[in-house]
Structure formats: C-alpha cells, structure tokens
Design an enzyme around this catalytic site. Structure first.
Site, short mmCIF file in Angstrom:
data_model
loop_
_atom_site.label_atom_id
_atom_site.label_comp_id
_atom_site.label_asym_id
_atom_site.label_seq_id
_atom_site.Cartn_x
_atom_site.Cartn_y
_atom_site.Cartn_z
N TRP A 88 -1.60 -0.73 0.80
CA TRP A 88 -0.29 -0.07 0.70
C TRP A 88 0.11 0.30 -0.71
O TRP A 88 1.11 0.98 -0.91
CB TRP A 88 0.80 -0.97 1.29
CG TRP A 88 0.71 -2.39 0.80
CD1 TRP A 88 0.13 -3.44 1.46
CD2 TRP A 88 1.16 -2.92 -0.46
NE1 TRP A 88 0.18 -4.58 0.69
CE2 TRP A 88 0.81 -4.29 -0.50
CE3 TRP A 88 1.81 -2.37 -1.57
CZ2 TRP A 88 1.09 -5.11 -1.57
CZ3 TRP A 88 2.09 -3.19 -2.66
CH2 TRP A 88 1.73 -4.54 -2.64
N ASN A 89 -0.60 -0.16 -1.73
CA ASN A 89 -0.05 0.03 -3.08
C ASN A 89 -0.25 1.44 -3.63
O ASN A 89 0.58 1.93 -4.38
CB ASN A 89 -0.58 -1.04 -4.05
CG ASN A 89 -2.08 -1.02 -4.17
OD1 ASN A 89 -2.76 -0.55 -3.27
ND2 ASN A 89 -2.60 -1.52 -5.26
N GLY A 165 -8.68 -3.83 -0.14
CA GLY A 165 -7.64 -4.74 0.33
C GLY A 165 -7.84 -6.11 -0.26
O GLY A 165 -8.48 -6.26 -1.31
N GLY A 166 -7.33 -7.11 0.44
CA GLY A 166 -7.37 -8.46 -0.08
C GLY A 166 -8.64 -9.20 0.33
O GLY A 166 -9.37 -8.80 1.24
N GLU A 187 -13.56 -3.20 -2.22
CA GLU A 187 -12.76 -3.22 -3.45
C GLU A 187 -11.62 -4.18 -3.22
O GLU A 187 -10.68 -3.87 -2.48
CB GLU A 187 -12.20 -1.81 -3.75
CG GLU A 187 -13.25 -0.77 -4.00
CD GLU A 187 -14.11 -1.07 -5.21
OE1 GLU A 187 -13.69 -1.85 -6.08
OE2 GLU A 187 -15.22 -0.52 -5.27
N LEU A 188 -11.70 -5.34 -3.84
CA LEU A 188 -10.73 -6.39 -3.52
C LEU A 188 -9.81 -6.66 -4.71
O LEU A 188 -9.64 -5.80 -5.55
CB LEU A 188 -11.48 -7.64 -3.07
CG LEU A 188 -12.57 -7.36 -2.02
CD1 LEU A 188 -13.29 -8.63 -1.64
CD2 LEU A 188 -12.00 -6.67 -0.79
N CYS A 221 -4.38 -3.62 -8.33
CA CYS A 221 -5.52 -4.54 -8.22
C CYS A 221 -6.09 -4.89 -9.59
O CYS A 221 -6.69 -5.94 -9.75
CB CYS A 221 -6.60 -3.93 -7.34
SG CYS A 221 -7.06 -2.29 -7.84
N GLU A 320 -3.43 -14.11 -7.22
CA GLU A 320 -3.08 -12.71 -7.41
C GLU A 320 -1.69 -12.49 -6.83
O GLU A 320 -1.44 -12.79 -5.67
CB GLU A 320 -4.08 -11.81 -6.67
CG GLU A 320 -3.84 -10.36 -6.99
CD GLU A 320 -4.76 -9.43 -6.23
OE1 GLU A 320 -5.06 -9.73 -5.06
OE2 GLU A 320 -5.17 -8.42 -6.80
N GLU A 397 -16.31 2.52 -6.13
CA GLU A 397 -15.59 3.77 -5.89
C GLU A 397 -15.92 4.69 -7.05
O GLU A 397 -16.26 4.25 -8.14
CB GLU A 397 -14.07 3.55 -5.88
CG GLU A 397 -13.57 2.50 -4.92
CD GLU A 397 -13.40 3.00 -3.50
OE1 GLU A 397 -13.70 4.19 -3.22
OE2 GLU A 397 -12.96 2.20 -2.66
#
Ligand code: NDP
Length: 428
Positions: A88-89, A165-166, A187-188, A221, A320, A397
């Site tokens: 969502w960020n 995400g997480g 990608e965490l 992140c 985090e 990415e």
C-alpha cells in the site's frame, strides 16, 4: 513482437502522464501521502517506469556465443502468466515497475494490489485498455492476500510471482509455490542503516537521515531507520535532526504546503506509539516527537520522532516500523560502525556519509545490503537494480536484472561444422 510491445508501453506512459493529476489525487486520498509527493514521486515515476522499459526493450542486447563448430544463441522466453502482488505504500509506482517489464517481455499479468489502496490499479486497468492492449494481457483482481493473493500464488498456470510486501506474507508465498514451482522474486522490508562519520558534511548527513526516516512519513521499505553516528559528531547531529523534525509541516495531505501527512492506517499509528513507548521504557532517550501532533488528534498522524538508543536491544532498532521514527546510536570506530550496521536479519538499503573517499568505498563494500548510497539516500532509478539480501528478499526489480525475473532462457545450439554430427561411440 518486442517493438510492438515497446510501443504499447509508450502509449501507456503517455496515457498515464495525461492523467497525472488524477493519479496524484487518488494516491493521496488512498495512502494519506501529501499531494505534492504523490505528484512528484508516484505519478511521475509510474510514467517513467513505462517509458524506461519501452526504451530498454528497443536496446536489449542479443546474447550469443561462438564456439568451435557451434553457435549458441540464448533466447529469452516469457514465463507465461506472472502474478504481481503489491503493498500500500507506493501503490501505482510499485505496480508499474512490475507490469512494465513483465508485459514488455511478452507475459500476461495478474495484478493483486493491496486491498487498502486499490484506486490507482483500477486507473491502470483503464489506461491499458485505452492503450489498445489485447484483452487478457493485464488482468486485475481485488481481494485479500490470504484469499485472493494465495489463490494466485498457488495457481498451476502461474509461471512467476513478483511480490513486494512484508516478511511474514512472503513466508506464505514461498511455501505456497511448493507445488507450481513459480519463479519467485521477493522485495521485502528492511531495517536499513545509515552511517554518519565524524568527517561527514553535517548538512548532507542530516538531510540523508531526514529523507530516509521522515520522507513519506517513514513508510518506505528503504527507510534508514538505524542511524549510526560517530561520537565526535553525535551531539551536533542530534541537535540538527531535532531542529529539522520540529519544522516539518504536518497536516491535510491535500493541502499544497503539507510536507507530511498521516500514516496510512490506524494500525500503523498505534504500532508506532507502542514501539516508541516500549523503547523509552527500555532506556532510549526521546529527543523529539513520539506521539500525535497537537491539534491533529483525528486521523493517523504521528510526529517525526528521534530516539537516542544506547544499543540495539532497544525495540525501535529491531522492528520495521513504517513510521517516521529514527533510532540514533553512537559508534567509535569504522569497524564498530560496520559491525553494528550488519547486526540485522535484513539487508535492503544502507547509507554512508563521509568525506573520505576510501572509507566510503570500504564501508560500501562491507555492509550487507542490496543498495548502498554514499553521501545521498533514497536515490532511485529504473535503470539500477533494486532488491535485498537476507530477509529483505531475493530477486531484483528494475534494470536489466528484472528482465530475468520475467523470462526464462532457452539456449539454442546450432552446429556450424561442415561435417555431419559425429557418431557418439567413436572417440576422436
Ligand atoms: P503485506 O506483506 O501484508 O502485503 C503485501 C501484499 O501481499 C498485499 O497485496 C497483501 O494483500 C498481499 N498478501 C498478504 N498475504 C498474502 C499471502 N499469504 N499470499 C499472497 N499475497 C499476500 O505488506 P503491506 O501491504 O503491509 O506492506 C508493507 C510491507 O511491504 C512492509 O513490511 C515493507 O517491508 C514491504 N515493502 C517492501 C518494499 C520493497 O521494495 N522491498 C516496498 C514497499 C513495501 P492484502 O494486504 O491486500 O490482504
């Protein structure tokens, strides 16, 4: 054909650009980030992602190897269907830097955005339709991660999953691809360190730490949320950050002069309050912030916060937070700073502030992270690979690296000998 797909990406970029104001407003309303930030980052970079991959598609190098009596041609084939799961960020930004390379390389995609921020994914669906993409190339499903995301991850027809995400959700994703062996890129999160040495330019270092912690309300992140400051500059650094934190204009994200909006959810705000209180109880010094800004009790606002931490047993240095909470720690020597920075399960970003070139390179080489910024922080470009080490995930990415996430190689061997293939049972 690749060129046709590149032209589609250009059309999508143009259509997104034409709707930039709308994108910025939707993103601001959905996430709570300031409109100016949504325009400068989310809208602009979503356009840039499509433009960049259109260009990259036109310049992708051919890979072939000339061998004795053979030519080896490496062809990149699409994986087929790629599932794209996003948080969502940075809703459209993160979705676009998955969609663009995936469809460039000839895949069809199924997008599963965060249920908290669905609006700009809908806009992207309209745009790709208007841009004339064949039906079924870009698909969008809304729903929860546990139901909808899970169904996508487990599906036997899915060839790749690109997940942002997480860590907790990522563990489910890894387990749930046990049957289809979908290629994964993850990608965490992170707990990225920023190292500020005595010889650093103080203003630059403060700007880096402020950008890394208070930019986007810390909901990034790559937030540089553990700031290690060498002892000689520590007191000045703390004073300068406090001054800057207290000047940040917090308010309605749709107001033009707002610099920091609320956090995206009540849960984020409550967790920030809880972790700050626990950290202070454990012995951290609250230099500024720590709660709701006066006059902004309604909404999920949280003040830019600076905690001075004696060591990394303090909770704010461990978890985090996705909130504007900076934990500052003192160090003496370069070796100690590196050891403290690497004392984490994560490894996404890192910052180094020093005027000593040799030291900058030594520290950059020694920190365990996928990205290191020297005398800057949070710089990002679609040309540069982005991703982490350890529990920050794997896969990349952006850049040429992301092409590998959405393709499989096929190595084609061509016999170039003038003689027919030899009898395998006759050794020469
Ligand atoms: P989550 O991990 O909770 O969710 C991310 C996405 O995954 C959402 O779309 C979510 O759906 C979905 N999801 C959740 N569970 C599953 C599952 N079992 N199977 C498939 N999909 C699932 O993270 P947040 O949305 O809370 O985002 C914040 C996190 O993202 C932070 O922890 C941060 O570290 C990370 N992040 C990493 C970035 C990076 O590039 N490295 C960038 C930005 C964020 P839903 O929530 O809709 O139910």
């Amino acid at each position: 054909p690749l060129e046709e797909r590149a032209r589609s990406l250009d059309r999508i970029a143009n259509a997104l650009e034409a709707r930039s104001d709308e994108i910025a407003e939707l993103e601001s309303r959905d996430t709570g980030k300031p409109l100016a930030l949504a325009r400068a980052v989310d809208a602009a970079r979503s356009v840039l992602n499509f433009r960049f991959f259109a260009e990259l598609g036109r310049e992708l190098p051919d890979e072939q190897y000339k061998m004795e009596d053979a030519l080896n041609i490496v062809v990149r084939k699409p994986v087929g269907v790629a599932g794209l799961i996003t948080p969502w960020n940075l809703p459209l930004y993160l979705l676009s830097w998955k969609v663009a390379p995936a469809i460039l390389m000839g895949n069809a995609v199924v997008c599963k955005p965060s249920r908290l921020t669905p609006l700009t994914a809908n806009l992207l669906a309209e745009v790709v339709t208007d841009a004339g993409l064949p039906a079924g190339v870009v698909n969008l499903v809304h729903g929860s991660g546990s139901a909808c995301g899970n169904a996508l991850v487990e599906h036997p027809a899915v060839g790749a999953i690109s997940f942002t995400g997480g860590t907790e959700a990522a563990r489910h994703v890894v387990a749930n691809t046990a049957n289809n062996f979908a290629h994964l890129s993850l990608e965490l999160g992170g707990k990225s360190p920023i190292l500020v040495f005595d010889d650093a330019d103080l203003e630059g270092a403060v700007n880096g730490a402020v950008a890394g912690n208070f930019g986007a309300s810390g909901q990034s992140c790559v937030a540089g949320s553990r700031v290690f400051v060498q002892s000689g500059i520590y007191a000045d650094f703390i004073d300068a950050v406090v001054q800057r934190a207290e000047q940040v204009r917090i308010g309605d994200p749709l107001e033009a002069d707002t610099q920091m909006g609320p956090l995206a959810t009540q849960a984020q705000r409550d967790r920030a309050e809880e972790v700050v209180a626990e950290s202070v109880a454990q012995g951290a010094t609250l230099h500024t912030g720590g709660g709701r800004p006066p006059g902004l009790e309604a909404g999920w606002y949280f003040q830019p916060t600076l905690l001075g931490c004696p060591d990394q047993s303090i909770r704010s240095t461990q978890v985090e937070l996705f909130a504007p909470v900076m934990s500052a720690l003192k160090f003496e020597t370069e070796e100690e700073g590196i050891a403290l920075a690497n004392d984490t399960v994560f490894g996404l970003g890192a910052g180094v502030f020093t005027e000593n070139l040799a030291r900058a390179h030594r520290v950059a080489a020694a920190v365990h992270s996928g990205i290191v910024w020297i005398n800057t922080y949070r710089a990002i470009s679609p040309i540069s690979p982005f991703g982490g080490y350890g529990q920050s995930g794997y896969g990349r990415e952006a850049g040429l690296d992301v092409i590998q996430e959405f393709t499989r190689t096929k190595a084609v061997w061509v016999n170039t000998s003038s003689a027919p293939m030899a009898n395998p049972f006759v050794m020469r």
